[in-house]
Design an enzyme around this catalytic site. Structure first.
Site, PDB file in Angstrom:
ATOM      1  N   GLU A 243       0.869  -1.189   0.000  1.00 51.96           N
ATOM      2  CA  GLU A 243       0.000   0.000   0.000  1.00 51.96           C
ATOM      3  C   GLU A 243       0.895   1.226   0.000  1.00 51.96           C
ATOM      4  OE1 GLU A 243      -1.406   3.187   1.134  1.00 51.96           O
ATOM      5  OE2 GLU A 243      -2.244   2.350   2.973  1.00 51.96           O
ATOM      6  N   CYS A 277      -2.751   8.667   4.215  1.00 55.54           N
ATOM      7  CA  CYS A 277      -2.533   8.212   2.840  1.00 55.54           C
ATOM      8  C   CYS A 277      -3.804   8.328   2.006  1.00 55.54           C
ATOM      9  CB  CYS A 277      -2.010   6.788   2.818  1.00 55.54           C
ATOM     10  SG  CYS A 277      -2.995   5.606   3.749  1.00 55.54           S
TER      11      CYS A 277
END
Length: 497
Positions: A243, A277
């Site tokens: 990720e 994020c």
């Protein structure tokens, strides 16, 4: 055997964990090298066999006990997050609570998702029983970030443990004390074997973990580091889930609740000092309501405060990120953008005051690169089609948000992202049954939910003959008659359109 094994000698150095707001040293940790990391993985190999053999009911019981510790000591962990990461205490409580929900879900659903179950064998193998089961990989290496030092790594740790794996956890060098707290608290409920271990250090420690013989790696961090992790894993064909952040967009349609959209935009962009994020970095607003929406975001952003006990958000945790934030602001203004709130003067390390930018060209770094700070760009678009096109542009595809009273789900279905919230931001992160992950440079693989459990297990398919049948096609003695019968079967079963 105790869960905390003696550390090998020959450590290269120690490093300090600092309070990002004050620079105060909170604790010191060893820089683990290849020797120490390999030793941890070897210990984990034995622990993994034990953890798998105790069975799912026992694992579920231990994970529930760990969950109880997290509930009982939420404030203790939240205070540590506040000191080491810098986020406000209340935000840390929210983070821990979401982690508890995910841990509870993983423990409760592992058997249903991963347990052995029957599969319809179909026409060609009708005389066989078919079953599918999922087995743990063995040892999983987890490399965690600093911005959500509990929520993000636990999205891998909880699900990997529930699936029956042992875990070697390398937290960010900015939040090692939080990592140690998690490992030590788990050892209270699983003292027999080092099922969850800690290694600490910098990038070289993470690289050593990738090449130390783990069976899978779960990484969260930048796209550049993600590529290095993948390259290292490729040398040994070690699978990984990666990720790598995002540049997430928010769309405001003309029929949106503007008060709600503005409130959620400010939260999505500024909370945790923008160090999320899947935070909101780009906003696209339909022209008829653009001015009103911008005014609301401007007013709400001006109310936020940094520093002190009543701060809306904390400092920038990673000192080097301050320069990135400053560069993005300056690039946007130099290209003709305007700052309605803040500007270059907002950057006063370790804090950055809120910055709201408009009229920023689409090719500016503030629009294309992950800023990871309390800034947001707002762009006017003619219609939703233009908004969707703009939202889908660029190299990231992690999350997105849509605000519309009537068209939210329709618009969400057109966005190229792994996760979308309608009339809220980041809600998908708090739903344990939903997978987390993105596409393009945001990475691949999933944590959370059933997909997250399966991410840390390998499938095994088994067929078993129940009775013989005359039609035998997988033999050298089958004969032409068998092939003709096979053709007739296929025509009867699948021949019609």
């Amino acid at each position: 055997m105790t869960a905390v094994a003696p550390r090998p000698t020959g450590l290269s150095a120690d490093f300090d964990s600092l309070d990002p707001a004050t620079g105060e040293v909170l604790a010191s940790f060893p820089v683990d090298g290849a020797e120490q990391v390999t030793a941890a993985v070897q210990r984990a190999r034995t622990a993994a066999r034990w953890w798998a053999e105790v069975g799912e009911p026992a694992r579920r019981s231990r994970l529930r006990a760990w969950r109880a510790i997290l509930v009982q000591r939420t404030d203790e962990l939240a205070r540590l997050i506040h000191r080491e990461n810098g986020k406000p205490f209340d935000d840390a409580v929210v983070e821990v609570t979401i982690v508890i929900a995910h841990l509870a879900w993983a423990a409760s659903h592992a058997r249903k998702v991963l347990g052995k179950h029957r599969v319809n064998p179909g026409v060609l193998a009708a005389n066989h029983a078919a079953t599918l089961e999922y087995l743990p990989f063995g040892v999983v290496g987890v490399i965690g970030p600093w911005n959500y030092p509990v929520h993000t790594p636990m999205g891998s740790i909880s699900y990997a443990l529930a699936a029956g794996n042992a875990v070697v956890f390398k937290p960010s060098e900015y939040t090692p004390a939080v990592g140690r707290w998690l490992v030590d608290s788990f050892a209270e409920v699983v003292p027999e074997q080092p099922v969850l271990q800690l290694v600490t250090g910098f990038g070289d420690t993470g690289a050593a973990l990738c090449s130390a013989g783990v069976d899978k790696v779960a990484f969260t961090g930048s796209a550049a580091t993600g590529r290095r992790v993948m390259a290292t894993c490729a040398e040994t064909l070690t699978p990984c889930v990666v990720e790598c952040g995002g540049k997430d967009a928010l769309i405001v349609a003309a029929d949106a609740d503007l008060d709600l959209a503005a409130e959620q935009t400010v939260w999505g962009a500024m909370s945790n000092a923008g160090q999320t994020c899947a935070g909101v970095e780009r906003v696209y607003v339909e022209a008829p309501i653009y001015d009103e929406f911008v005014a609301k975001v401007t007013a709400q952003s001006q109310l936020l405060r940094t520093g002190g006990a009543a701060a809306s958000y904390g400092p920038i945790t990673m000192p080097g990120q301050v320069a990135v934030i400053s560069r993005h602001i300056e690039d946007a203004l130099a290209a003709g953008g305007r700052a309605l709130v803040g500007g270059p003067e907002s950057v006063r390390a370790p804090y950055v005051d809120p910055v709201v930018l408009v009229d920023v060209p689409a090719d500016c770094t503030a629009m294309t690169e992950e800023t990871f700070g309390p800034t947001v760009t707002i762009a006017k678009v003619a219609d939703v089609d233009e908004a969707v096109t703009a939202a889908n542009s660029g190299s990231y595809g992690l999350g997105a948000s849509v605000f519309s009273r009537k068209r939210g789900r329709e618009i969400a279905g057109r966005i190229d992202a792994g996760m979308v919230s309608v009339n809220s931001v980041l809600t998908y992160a708090s739903v344990p049954g939903l997978p987390w992950g993105g596409s393009k440079e945001s990475g691949f693989g999933r944590i959370h939910g059933p997909d997250g459990l399966r991410e840390f297990a390998r499938s095994r398919a088994i067929t078993s003959e129940r009775f013989p049948i005359p039609l035998k096609i997988t033999t050298f003695q089958r004969g032409e008659k068998a092939i003709e019968q096979l053709r007739q079967l296929a025509s009867t079963r699948w021949g019609r359109g």
